[in-house]
Write an enzyme that holds these catalytic residues in place. Sequence first.
Site, PDB file in Angstrom:
ATOM      1  N   THR A  89      51.124  48.366  41.255  1.00 57.65           N
ATOM      2  CA  THR A  89      51.293  46.974  42.054  1.00 57.65           C
ATOM      3  C   THR A  89      50.876  45.675  41.419  1.00 57.65           C
ATOM      4  OG1 THR A  89      51.079  48.544  43.969  1.00 57.65           O
ATOM      5  CG2 THR A  89      50.760  46.370  44.429  1.00 57.65           C
ATOM      6  N   ILE A 104      46.338  48.313  39.639  1.00 60.14           N
ATOM      7  CA  ILE A 104      46.692  47.005  39.903  1.00 60.14           C
ATOM      8  C   ILE A 104      47.045  46.412  38.758  1.00 60.14           C
ATOM      9  CG2 ILE A 104      45.606  44.883  40.695  1.00 60.14           C
ATOM     10  CD1 ILE A 104      45.804  46.757  42.943  1.00 60.14           C
ATOM     11  N   LYS A 105      48.222  45.730  38.932  1.00 59.69           N
ATOM     12  CA  LYS A 105      48.832  45.121  37.563  1.00 59.69           C
ATOM     13  C   LYS A 105      48.802  43.734  37.207  1.00 59.69           C
ATOM     14  CE  LYS A 105      53.595  45.724  35.613  1.00 59.69           C
ATOM     15  NZ  LYS A 105      55.135  45.919  36.244  1.00 59.69           N
ATOM     16  N   ILE A 106      47.928  43.432  36.272  1.00 62.73           N
ATOM     17  CA  ILE A 106      47.669  41.985  36.026  1.00 62.73           C
ATOM     18  C   ILE A 106      48.131  41.389  34.647  1.00 62.73           C
ATOM     19  CG2 ILE A 106      45.567  40.318  35.668  1.00 62.73           C
ATOM     20  CD1 ILE A 106      44.162  42.770  37.399  1.00 62.73           C
TER      21      ILE A 106
END
Length: 323
Positions: free
Chosen positions: A94, A130-132
């Site tokens: 996400t 968590i996509k960063i």
Amino acid sequence: MNQLDNLKKFSKISADTGDVDLIRTYQIQHATTNPSLILKSPLFTTYLKLFNDAIDYAQKIGGNQNTKITNASDRLIVNIGSEILANISGYISTEIDAQLSFNTDLTIKKAHKLITMYQKKNIDTSRVLIKIAATWEGIQAAEELEKSGIKCNLTLVFSFAQARACAERNIYLISPFIGRIYDWYNQRNLIKTSYINDDPGIQSIKKIYHYYKTYGYNTIIMGASFRRLEQILALSGCDYLTISPHFLKQLYQNTNSVTRQLFPPKTIISHHIPVLDQSEFFQEHNKNQMAVEKLNEGIQQFSIDQQKLHKLLLNNLNVQLQK
């Protein structure tokens, strides 16, 4: 046996789509999402209920217009992520709003908010990545999040400096963008042959793979952004591959065999390598013109699509107010 199933023997496959029907069709274990993919997903058919719930949620929480848009957007991506998780056995990635890519504190705050929203939907958040964006600030945020038990997927990886910095900070997973690397060199006529091993994108990920496996780093490598089927097959054996519906269909319909191309070394070198600090990171990353340009371009593209999603949500928030 089709080529997709053959490939699954050597690499874990992630679907690069927000379309749960396609994920079911190809029996994919993992999935990745971002604003671009959400805009392409069936928002007003399969996901209409999820979209409307996001609008209702934002109205219920209240606040000014920007607050409502942000809450609706966050709720929507968590809704879609939750729906996808119900149809896969692995992870959902996400994405954090790309507009936060250069702000460590706000990235951490947003990540905790999204994880809390997943928890309130009774989702096992150990399955949420968590996509960063892999900026220096993003890498620092991910390091802190990993320490608090939140797994991260560092995306838009174009340079070896990015990959090394992530591994040194025990980031769970990185996503090198093979196709966008290829695009940069191809547009400048810098690729001399069509031989797949001369593809700069393939060379980049092989270098990262060899380095990680040689020195025993645990960070997972997930090849992303493919332009040709040959690129996918050339990386058979990479930890993970995230593949778009177009290529999933080709692999599914093809019965050719798949040969493993990437192998870990038989021995791991136990050798202390000093951790890249900020100045060393920028010195190494900025030597790579392609990486500098493509990282900035990728952040801009994701930011534009995030704004498009916000506009779509705003239009529907306004429609609801008029009822």
